[in-house]
Design a protein around this motif. Structure first.
Motif, short mmCIF file in Angstrom:
data_model
loop_
_atom_site.label_atom_id
_atom_site.label_comp_id
_atom_site.label_asym_id
_atom_site.label_seq_id
_atom_site.Cartn_x
_atom_site.Cartn_y
_atom_site.Cartn_z
N HIS A 68 65.97 0.20 36.23
CA HIS A 68 66.02 0.02 37.70
C HIS A 68 65.41 1.21 38.45
O HIS A 68 65.99 1.72 39.41
N ASP A 98 64.31 -5.32 33.39
CA ASP A 98 64.68 -4.64 34.65
C ASP A 98 64.18 -3.19 34.65
O ASP A 98 64.96 -2.23 34.73
N HIS A 222 71.26 -6.50 31.15
CA HIS A 222 71.55 -7.28 32.35
C HIS A 222 72.89 -6.99 33.03
O HIS A 222 72.94 -6.81 34.23
N HIS A 224 74.94 -4.42 32.82
CA HIS A 224 75.25 -3.00 33.08
C HIS A 224 76.69 -2.67 32.67
O HIS A 224 77.30 -1.76 33.24
FE LIG Z 1 69.70 -4.92 35.47
#
Ligand SMILES: [Fe+2]
Length: 291
Positions: A68, A98, A222, A224
């Motif tokens: 991220h 991500d 995904h 976290h």
């Molecule tokens: Fe994520």
């Protein structure tokens, strides 16, 4: 979902939110905002299965996920993570989606590619799409970055990993469940029977579908790990497709046909906090049979 369930979920979330805000109002804020997001757990997992050829014994796979970039996570932090991954001397590297929080708003792409390019793995570097990699027309951008950094992007595709003696396993990658079009039959189209198949899926909850196919291990990100967890309560919020299997090791299916490992990821999204969900690198060591 029934009205009753929705109301109960809403009440639980509200209660959890109040508790979190209360906890974060004191020194907890500093911890969850600055300290825990900068920590790193290195989880060591033995990846065993009878279909893993003997020649793969000891092969080391490093998984990183959910950086991220651009939300709370910086390129300097990524650079230091890359150095840590390199010190682990991986044979194979997998990134499970991500990369940037908002690809269309990320301005330092020219600096990002050389950092990811420094990663070296003799058996290959593989990656898949996460929901954020598709967001804001990011799909092409993400693919271009990863390919420029010498990653193989697996979009409903498979790649053989071969040893010198001809023995092989397959790494499969499927598209994201929220914003993409995951197609496991397509990924398996050219994969011969009776080989060990390792699936990369950003969304962990797709394991329930993967179970119906010849997939032996699945690794995901995904969720976290909940990102912010309340003691004695659990994750405050888990995303769609990351709710049933939020973190860690699972045996899926009535006869434990599939082993799933869910990595907690590196960065943060939506809230700049991590609490009881430390960033994680996962190191898998392959073994043909249970020791
Ligand atoms: Fe994520």
């Amino acid at each position: 979902m029934s009205k009753k369930t929705t109301r109960r979920t809403f009440l639980k979330r509200t209660f959890g939110f109040i508790l979190t805000m209360f906890g974060l109002s004191s020194g907890g804020y500093l911890y969850a905002n600055k300290i825990e997001p900068s920590l790193l757990d290195i989880e060591e997992i033995k990846m065993t299965h009878p279909l893993i050829p003997k020649s793969f014994d000891g092969v080391k796979i490093v998984q990183f996920s959910d950086t991220h970039l651009g939300f709370q996570y910086t390129l300097e932090q990524l650079n230091s993570l890359v150095n840590k991954i390199s010190m682990l001397e991986p044979d194979l590297i997998c990134f499970t989606g991500d990369l940037m929080d908002e690809p269309n708003k990320f301005t330092d792409i020219n600096k990002l590619v050389p950092i990811l390019k420094k990663l070296h793995a003799p058996m290959g570097k593989f990656c898949i799409f996460g929901n954020h990699d598709h967001g804001g027309y990011g799909s092409d951008l993400y693919r271009n970055i990863m390919e420029a950094a010498e990653f193989t992007v697996l979009l409903n595709q498979a790649a053989p990993i071969k040893q010198k003696d001809g023995s092989r396993i397959y790494v499969l990658g499927i598209d994201d469940a929220m914003l993409g079009k995951p197609d496991l039959p397509q990924a398996l189209k050219d994969v011969p029977n009776h080989h060990f198949n390792l699936l990369l899926s950003h969304a962990p909850d797709l394991a329930d579908q993967a179970l119906r196919y010849p997939v032996h291990w699945q690794i995901s990100g995904h969720s976290h790990g909940g990102q912010v967890k309340i003691p004695f309560y659990g994750a405050l919020i888990t995303p769609p497709f990351g709710q049933k299997y939020p973190e860690g090791l699972y045996r899926v299916g009535n006869e434990n046909e599939l082993t799933l490992y869910v990595n907690r990821g590196i960065g943060t999204t939506r809230l700049p906090f991590r609490f009881l969900a430390k960033p994680e690198l996962t190191v898998y060591t392959m073994k043909s049979k249970e020791a």
